[in-house]
Design an enzyme around this catalytic site. Structure first.
Site, PDB file in Angstrom:
ATOM      1  N   ASP A  82       8.255 -10.122  -0.142  1.00  0.00           N
ATOM      2  CA  ASP A  82       8.363  -8.971  -1.046  1.00  0.00           C
ATOM      3  C   ASP A  82       9.102  -7.800  -0.401  1.00  0.00           C
ATOM      4  O   ASP A  82       9.396  -6.806  -1.078  1.00  0.00           O
ATOM      5  CB  ASP A  82       6.964  -8.482  -1.459  1.00  0.00           C
ATOM      6  CG  ASP A  82       6.170  -9.552  -2.190  1.00  0.00           C
ATOM      7  OD1 ASP A  82       6.786 -10.277  -2.992  1.00  0.00           O
ATOM      8  OD2 ASP A  82       4.958  -9.666  -1.949  1.00  0.00           O
TER       9      ASP A  82
ATOM     10  N   CYS B 172       8.966  31.882   8.809  1.00  0.00           N
ATOM     11  CA  CYS B 172       8.699  31.537  10.212  1.00  0.00           C
ATOM     12  C   CYS B 172       9.061  30.074  10.446  1.00  0.00           C
ATOM     13  O   CYS B 172       9.724  29.730  11.434  1.00  0.00           O
ATOM     14  CB  CYS B 172       7.228  31.760  10.557  1.00  0.00           C
ATOM     15  SG  CYS B 172       6.647  33.456  10.334  1.00  0.00           S
TER      16      CYS B 172
ATOM     17  N   ASP C 121       2.700  -7.843  -1.216  1.00  0.00           N
ATOM     18  CA  ASP C 121       1.875  -7.946  -0.014  1.00  0.00           C
ATOM     19  C   ASP C 121       2.469  -8.826   1.063  1.00  0.00           C
ATOM     20  O   ASP C 121       1.906  -8.946   2.145  1.00  0.00           O
ATOM     21  CB  ASP C 121       0.482  -8.486  -0.373  1.00  0.00           C
ATOM     22  CG  ASP C 121       0.514  -9.984  -0.654  1.00  0.00           C
ATOM     23  OD1 ASP C 121       1.480 -10.420  -1.309  1.00  0.00           O
ATOM     24  OD2 ASP C 121      -0.400 -10.698  -0.213  1.00  0.00           O
TER      25      ASP C 121
ATOM     26  N   ASP D  45       3.918  -8.546  -7.674  1.00  0.00           N
ATOM     27  CA  ASP D  45       4.019  -9.902  -7.127  1.00  0.00           C
ATOM     28  C   ASP D  45       2.737 -10.636  -7.523  1.00  0.00           C
ATOM     29  O   ASP D  45       1.689 -10.021  -7.688  1.00  0.00           O
ATOM     30  CB  ASP D  45       4.154  -9.826  -5.611  1.00  0.00           C
ATOM     31  CG  ASP D  45       4.116 -11.192  -4.964  1.00  0.00           C
ATOM     32  OD1 ASP D  45       4.912 -12.044  -5.360  1.00  0.00           O
ATOM     33  OD2 ASP D  45       3.255 -11.400  -4.087  1.00  0.00           O
TER      34      ASP D  45
END
Length: 744
Positions: free
Chosen positions: A636, A24, A632, A431
């Protein structure tokens, strides 16, 4: 909830009604993709949602709905609240439950009469006909409506299989009931199969009811998140306090919050002091003190004092709404393996129809005395048992549960592809600033050069330069001097030197603030005693900032960014999960070495520019490693986009979270290992589901066709085929639900 993808296309998500199997979903996708103005369409069978990208100048939601309705399904294009959608779903479930119960109650006497007393009563066939008719024509009505809608477009799905199998058996049985002489005159018994028809439909409806209930439980994470936002809120209009619905709150409204209440919007405290439980966002159990100027987020709980806040983000713009939307889109997205399964499901039903025709033909040609009866039974069994429901549910149910489990653990997964691929990760890049450390540095040491005269003036210039920078270390210096009441001067020129520092001009004189590399490049003289002092500070894991004019260094500032209390444990968890850890930082080598040593990381790189981080990711990838990047900040973003899996810390920048496939709402590196373990558990569940779904069809279809009959005399009863089909779907969903309690 439309999202503008660009100026010409819109991405929308709509609830879908009427789907009964993976075929379907494939039919809806293929019809929409062939429609003018549709760029892409993706249907999640388990989530019952459609994600479609379309050109609003060419088509519209109403036209999309008409296209879907042509093949027997429906999409809800009007804006519906979650309560309305849940009420609609509840009504559909109630109707399915009624039909299942009625079908079961009527099928039971038909089964008893057909199996044990079929020749006892002369009126038995007529009684079974009267009991089976409502089961087929009312309880099983959906299958025939769906099959006809598909047939009009020369398509087939599960409804086609069920409608053909039960319809043929019913018509054959009615013929033998009304005109038994046709077969009696030819020396054959006029067999009827009412019990097969009634029990097949009852079993399939029961399977669908159990399946829908299980799928509903698999999306419980969304319901929990939606339950975090209150339905009404008190606001101040002038001096009058009003209670309004949550969707009536506007940006700029003053909201009144009492102890124990959930925060209704994202806003800034303007009056009062309190403690707020933000565990739903950060995972941290301790409440956070809030006072004027602090931000509050929707869904968090006010614990102590009364306060007022100004609404900054409302409705779909709040952090909570963003989380809900992210989870919904991830649950509705498709893993790469699901795309392959969809292709298989799309051709599966036509193949089954061919197998059914070949089965009937083989029995007619090679069968014995009762060849017609056995041909009919085998054909019906093939059509019933081949339903691809289990195949269609195998991947999306596991993805839904996996994404929901992640959300409950504070791991937000943007799409199914990230969840599926994360299990391959064997190298993790971290990081340093904001990921391993708190990202909230503070000034610890200030050492002025002997040559630095007019320190008050130089402090003002240095403070003015750092005030222009958005770097976390610059913010620490800015805060340090601001608390001392220092004032700023406007530079004549200012620029940021990526990975090095900043430069500015005051009264025609150029000044620099940054790392030692910057001073070397600018050929600035640095006294040996400043270099020695800087080296000692770096060995203590402090970041050193040099301040100089165009000729000589004037001062050294030490800034310390404390390591997160959970960092060492998080690194250990990742290592125990078999992950190789690397730390990258733009900071100096000494600081990087000290931080790496404290948290137990062996491999690290220092003094890197944003592009260098991305290059390091590529280097590991060239060695055959599957790389996850955890960061963060804006610096980055390039490395996050380059990595195989990108993971953002939830307290970081919006840019990092937009790029990342996985966002960790807790500032806890242990969540990285949990995310990888969740992916491994989800992929394992998908593989288990697909294995059993494929094995079920590969083994059962030949048996249903009568492969064992020449050797053992065994012929699969259509009723058992219906039960096996229902059981296969329920078992796949149940296996997926095990993810909810699996330790990650």
């Amino acid at each position: 909830m439309a999202i503008v993808k660009d100026k010409k296309t819109i991405k929308d998500t709509f609830p879908v009604e009427g789907m009964t199997c993976a075929s379907c979903a494939n039919s809806i996708e293929s019809m929409l993709k062939a429609s003018d103005g549709v760029v892409d369409a993706s249907v999640n069978f388990a989530g019952k949602t459609l994600q479609v990208v379309y050109e609003p100048e060419v088509t519209s939601p109403s036209q999309l709905r008409n296209t879907v309705q042509e093949i027997g399904f429906d999409i809800l294009t009007e804006q519906k609240t979650q309560e309305e959608l849940e009420a609609r779903q509840a009504r559909a479930m109630a109707q399915l439950k009624r039909k299942t119960i009625v079908a079961g109650v009527l099928a039971f006497p038909v089964f008893i009469m057909g199996m044990f007393f079929h020749n006892t009563f002369t009126w038995g066939n007529w009684a079974m006909l009267l009991l089976t008719a409502p089961v087929l024509l009312w309880a099983g009505q959906r299958f025939f409506i769906g099959a006809w809608a598909q047939a009009k477009h020369f398509r087939a799905n599960m409804d086609t299989l069920v409608a053909l199998s039960t319809g043929i058996a019913f018509v054959f049985s009615v013929f033998n009931t009304v005109y038994p002489e046709f077969f009696l005159d030819r020396g054959l018994m006029p067999h009827v199969y009412y019990e097969a028809v009634a029990v097949i439909i009852a079993f399939i409806l029961l399977g669908k009811y159990l399946e829908e209930g299980a799928k509903d439980r698999s999306s419980s994470a969304i319901k929990k998140l939606m339950g975090l936002q209150p339905k009404s809120v008190r606001i101040m209009r002038g001096e009058v306090e009003l209670e309004v619905k949550i969707d009536e709150v506007q940006v700029g409204d003053r909201v009144v919050l009492l102890p124990g209440e959930r925060v209704p919007v994202d806003g800034e405290v303007i009056a009062g002091t309190t403690y707020v439980d933000e565990s739903m966002l950060s995972g941290e159990p301790l409440p956070v003190q809030k006072q004027p100027g602090d931000m509050l987020y929707a869904g968090t709980i006010n614990q102590k004092g009364s306060l007022q806040l100004v609404a900054r983000k409302t409705g779909g713009e709040t952090t909570l709404a963003h989380i809900i939307k992210l989870v919904q889109e991830a649950q509705g997205s498709k893993a790469p393996v699901q795309k392959l399964v969809d292709k298989i499901a799309g051709i599966f039903v036509p193949v089954v129809l061919v197998i059914a025709i070949l089965t009937f033909t083989a029995w007619v040609v090679l069968g014995g005395e009762a060849y017609l009866t056995e041909a009919l039974l085998s054909t019906i069994s093939v059509l019933v048992i081949a339903c691809p429901c289990a195949l269609g549910l195998a991947t999306p149910t596991a993805i839904m549960v996996g994404v929901g489990r992640g959300a409950e653990q504070g791991i937000l997964i943007k799409d199914a592809e990230s969840l599926e691929h994360a299990h391959k990760v064997n190298a993790v890049i971290l990081d340093k600033t904001g990921t391993i450390t708190l990202g909230k540095p503070s000034v610890t040491d200030v050492l002025w050069a002997d040559e630095a005269i007019e320190q008050d003036k130089l402090q003002k210039l240095f403070f003015s330069m750092e005030a222009q920078s958005e770097h976390p270390i610059a913010q620490a210096i800015y805060t340090f001097y601001k608390e001392q009441g220092q004032r700023t001067a406007q530079p004549e020129h200012f620029s940021s030197l990526t990975g090095l520092g900043i430069e500015a001009d005051f009264e025609g004189q150029r000044y620099f603030a940054g790392n030692e590399k910057l001073l070397r490049e600018q050929r600035v003289i640095v006294p040996d005693y400043l270099l020695q002092a800087a080296k000692q500070l770096q060995e203590d894991a402090k970041t050193v900032i040099f301040f100089s004019d165009a000729k000589q260094a004037l001062a050294v500032f030490a800034v310390s960014d404390p390591i997160k209390s959970t960092a060492a444990e998080g690194v250990k968890d990742m290592q125990e999960a078999g992950l190789e850890i690397y730390m990258l930082t733009g900071d100096n080598r000494q600081t990087a070495a000290a931080v790496a040593k404290q948290v137990g990381i062996e491999h690290y790189q220092a003094e890197l520019l944003p592009g260098d981080k991305a290059d390091f990711v590529k280097k590991l990838q060239s060695q055959g490693k599957k790389v996850a990047m955890v960061g963060d900040g804006i610096n980055d973003a390039q490395a996050l986009a380059t990595a195989d899996i990108s993971i953002a810390m939830g307290q970081g920048t919006d840019v990092a979270m937009d790029v990342a496939g996985i966002t960790l709402m807790r500032s806890d590196l242990s969540q990285v290992a949990r995310a990888v373990n969740l992916s491994r558990a989800t992929v394992q569940t998908i593989r288990q589901n697909l294995f059993w779904a494929f094995i079920y069809n590969v083994v059962c279809i030949p048996i249903a066709a009568g492969l064992l009959y020449p050797f053992t005399g065994f012929l699969l009863n259509p009723m058992l085929a219906g039960a096996a089909m229902a059981l296969s779907s329920v078992s796949v969903v149940t296996n997926s639900l095990r993810l909810r309690v699996k330790k990650i």
